[in-house]
Design a protein around this motif. Structure first.
Motif, PDB file in Angstrom:
ATOM      1  N   GLY A 210       0.799  -1.214   0.000  1.00 49.48           N
ATOM      2  CA  GLY A 210       0.000   0.000   0.000  1.00 49.48           C
ATOM      3  C   GLY A 210       0.833   1.265   0.000  1.00 49.48           C
ATOM      4  O   GLY A 210       0.325   2.341   0.337  1.00 49.48           O
ATOM      5  N   GLU A 211       2.120   1.165  -0.428  1.00 52.12           N
ATOM      6  CA  GLU A 211       3.024   2.308  -0.395  1.00 52.12           C
ATOM      7  C   GLU A 211       3.507   2.689  -1.791  1.00 52.12           C
ATOM      8  O   GLU A 211       4.583   3.257  -1.955  1.00 52.12           O
ATOM      9  CB  GLU A 211       4.240   1.985   0.486  1.00 52.12           C
ATOM     10  N   PHE A 212       2.699   2.387  -2.813  1.00 60.06           N
ATOM     11  CA  PHE A 212       3.144   2.649  -4.174  1.00 60.06           C
ATOM     12  C   PHE A 212       3.355   4.137  -4.416  1.00 60.06           C
ATOM     13  O   PHE A 212       4.325   4.536  -5.086  1.00 60.06           O
ATOM     14  CB  PHE A 212       2.123   2.092  -5.170  1.00 60.06           C
ATOM     15  N   ALA A 213       2.483   4.980  -3.878  1.00 59.95           N
ATOM     16  CA  ALA A 213       2.630   6.424  -4.083  1.00 59.95           C
ATOM     17  C   ALA A 213       3.958   6.915  -3.531  1.00 59.95           C
ATOM     18  O   ALA A 213       4.653   7.728  -4.159  1.00 59.95           O
ATOM     19  CB  ALA A 213       1.468   7.170  -3.432  1.00 59.95           C
ATOM     20  N   ARG A 214       4.346   6.402  -2.373  1.00 62.27           N
ATOM     21  CA  ARG A 214       5.635   6.797  -1.787  1.00 62.27           C
ATOM     22  C   ARG A 214       6.792   6.353  -2.659  1.00 62.27           C
ATOM     23  O   ARG A 214       7.731   7.117  -2.919  1.00 62.27           O
ATOM     24  CB  ARG A 214       5.747   6.200  -0.373  1.00 62.27           C
ATOM     25  N   ALA A 215       6.736   5.112  -3.166  1.00 63.18           N
ATOM     26  CA  ALA A 215       7.815   4.594  -4.003  1.00 63.18           C
ATOM     27  C   ALA A 215       7.912   5.363  -5.309  1.00 63.18           C
ATOM     28  O   ALA A 215       9.012   5.669  -5.788  1.00 63.18           O
ATOM     29  CB  ALA A 215       7.593   3.105  -4.275  1.00 63.18           C
ATOM     30  N   VAL A 216       6.769   5.680  -5.906  1.00 64.51           N
ATOM     31  CA  VAL A 216       6.781   6.425  -7.162  1.00 64.51           C
ATOM     32  C   VAL A 216       7.448   7.783  -6.967  1.00 64.51           C
ATOM     33  O   VAL A 216       8.279   8.204  -7.787  1.00 64.51           O
ATOM     34  CB  VAL A 216       5.341   6.594  -7.700  1.00 64.51           C
ATOM     35  N   ARG A 217       7.121   8.447  -5.920  1.00 59.31           N
ATOM     36  CA  ARG A 217       7.688   9.783  -5.708  1.00 59.31           C
ATOM     37  C   ARG A 217       9.173   9.718  -5.357  1.00 59.31           C
ATOM     38  O   ARG A 217       9.898  10.690  -5.527  1.00 59.31           O
ATOM     39  CB  ARG A 217       6.891  10.517  -4.632  1.00 59.31           C
ATOM     40  N   PRO A 235       0.447  13.061 -18.352  1.00 58.50           N
ATOM     41  CA  PRO A 235       1.516  13.735 -17.610  1.00 58.50           C
ATOM     42  C   PRO A 235       1.288  13.653 -16.106  1.00 58.50           C
ATOM     43  O   PRO A 235       0.149  13.634 -15.633  1.00 58.50           O
ATOM     44  CB  PRO A 235       1.438  15.180 -18.113  1.00 58.50           C
ATOM     45  N   GLY A 236       2.365  13.613 -15.366  1.00 64.20           N
ATOM     46  CA  GLY A 236       2.261  13.514 -13.918  1.00 64.20           C
ATOM     47  C   GLY A 236       2.148  12.082 -13.449  1.00 64.20           C
ATOM     48  O   GLY A 236       2.064  11.140 -14.240  1.00 64.20           O
ATOM     49  N   LEU A 237       2.105  11.912 -12.143  1.00 64.67           N
ATOM     50  CA  LEU A 237       2.175  10.584 -11.541  1.00 64.67           C
ATOM     51  C   LEU A 237       0.841  10.076 -11.028  1.00 64.67           C
ATOM     52  O   LEU A 237       0.687   8.884 -10.779  1.00 64.67           O
ATOM     53  CB  LEU A 237       3.190  10.605 -10.385  1.00 64.67           C
ATOM     54  N   ASP A 238      -0.140  10.966 -10.830  1.00 68.20           N
ATOM     55  CA  ASP A 238      -1.380  10.560 -10.171  1.00 68.20           C
ATOM     56  C   ASP A 238      -2.133   9.499 -10.953  1.00 68.20           C
ATOM     57  O   ASP A 238      -2.704   8.563 -10.369  1.00 68.20           O
ATOM     58  CB  ASP A 238      -2.286  11.779  -9.949  1.00 68.20           C
ATOM     59  N   PHE A 239      -2.159   9.595 -12.278  1.00 65.15           N
ATOM     60  CA  PHE A 239      -2.884   8.634 -13.100  1.00 65.15           C
ATOM     61  C   PHE A 239      -2.310   7.240 -12.905  1.00 65.15           C
ATOM     62  O   PHE A 239      -3.048   6.259 -12.747  1.00 65.15           O
ATOM     63  CB  PHE A 239      -2.813   9.055 -14.571  1.00 65.15           C
TER      64      PHE A 239
END
Length: 312
Positions: A210-217, A235-239
């Protein structure tokens, strides 16, 4: 080159021991005979030259299978002959290694050889010297499961003719490099690929936690671009983060199979595991094609390769 006067057996043994410099001499010695075989079967033209170049690149990966070091010449000519016959049988491209003659294997395997010796590092150095467009199609064609010209074209977002042209250029440059092989030391390619593999495992492991957002950033640039299978750019990471989180919420998991990287290009190949209650939920596999800038991901394109067709 000092090896030119050495018997084939000495050259083969030196290459199988990890001395890349002997391979250039071995190929230079037998190139005329290899070309003669190709011309006799395919006639004059680019197909004959491609068959010879493919055979040279096949030799890099499979010379560890040559049990009799004295049989290098016949072995190389057999690879060319099989390449040519495969081209005559099928209208499509021939995959590097498919036309390797069946010979008794011995330890180490070709894969072990490339992972354990200087020859491996020379291969990756030579690939890394290619321009990014040539390097990308070479990595996909010869080092991943995305092997057909059509699938490479779809993944790269270019016409099939462009893929053919780039691969032809890449083969020419790599075989020229083979002919000019020296005994220079190169960086540890296995260590580099191992590092990228560990990073990929960390990112996918973070997703499962559940930490994909942290890893992506952490691993992506903030302005990184995401390209979905239909070619649209997001563009961007949210998608991308939302897409991964949605898959996870549906019970989809990814199992990393292989990571292949050179310079500013990195490819992940993963199995997609559908939830038990919906086994047809997703395609069986996924390819992540990354472009890097200063060691961080600046573009991601994902692709679902077609499953291999059964020939039975």
């Amino acid at each position: 080159m000092p090896y030119l006067d050495s018997p084939d057996a000495d050259l083969v043994r030196s290459v199988q021991s990890g001395d890349a410099s002997g391979l250039g001499a071995l190929l230079a010695r037998h190139e005329a005979g290899m070309r003669a075989v190709a011309l006799s079967l395919l006639g004059y033209g680019p197909d004959a030259e491609d068959a010879v170049q493919d055979a040279m690149l096949t030799a890099v990966r499979h010379i560890g299978e040559l049990r009799d070091p004295h049989a290098a010449g016949p072995w190389l000519r057999t690879i060319v002959r099989n390449n040519c016959r495969a081209r005559l049988r099928t209208p499509g491209p021939v995959l590097l290694g498919d036309a390797t003659p069946a010979l008794p294997s011995r330890e180490p395997t070709p894969e072990d050889l490339l992972e354990a010796t200087a020859l491996r590092d020379w291969v990756w150095h030579a690939v890394g010297e290619l321009s990014e467009p040539l390097r990308l199609v070479t990595l996909l064609r010869y080092f991943t499961g995305v092997t057909s010209y059509e699938q490479i074209a779809r993944l790269c977002g270019v016409p099939v003719g462009t893929v053919r042209s780039r691969l032809s250029q890449a083969r020419g440059k790599l075989t020229t490099a083979l002919r000019q092989t020296t005994d220079r030391a190169y960086d540890d390619a296995a260590g580099t690929n191992t590092r990228w593999h560990h990073e990929a495992e960390e990112i996918l492991g973070a997703a499962r936690r559940g930490e994909f957002a942290r890893a992506v950033r952490e691993y992506w640039w903030p302005d990184a671009e995401f390209i979905i299978p239909n070619g649209q750019r997001a563009p961007g990471l949210d998608f991308m983060i939302r897409g991964m989180e949605q898959d996870l919420s549906h019970g989809v998991r990814q199992r990393l199979r292989q990571v292949t990287a050179s310079g500013d290009v990195m490819v992940w190949e993963a199995d997609l595991i559908s939830p038990p209650d919906n086994p047809e939920h997703c395609p069986p596999g996924l390819v992540w094609l990354h472009r890097l800038r200063e060691g961080r991901i600046t573009q991601l394109r994902i692709f679902h390769p077609e499953p291999a067709r059964s020939t039975g």
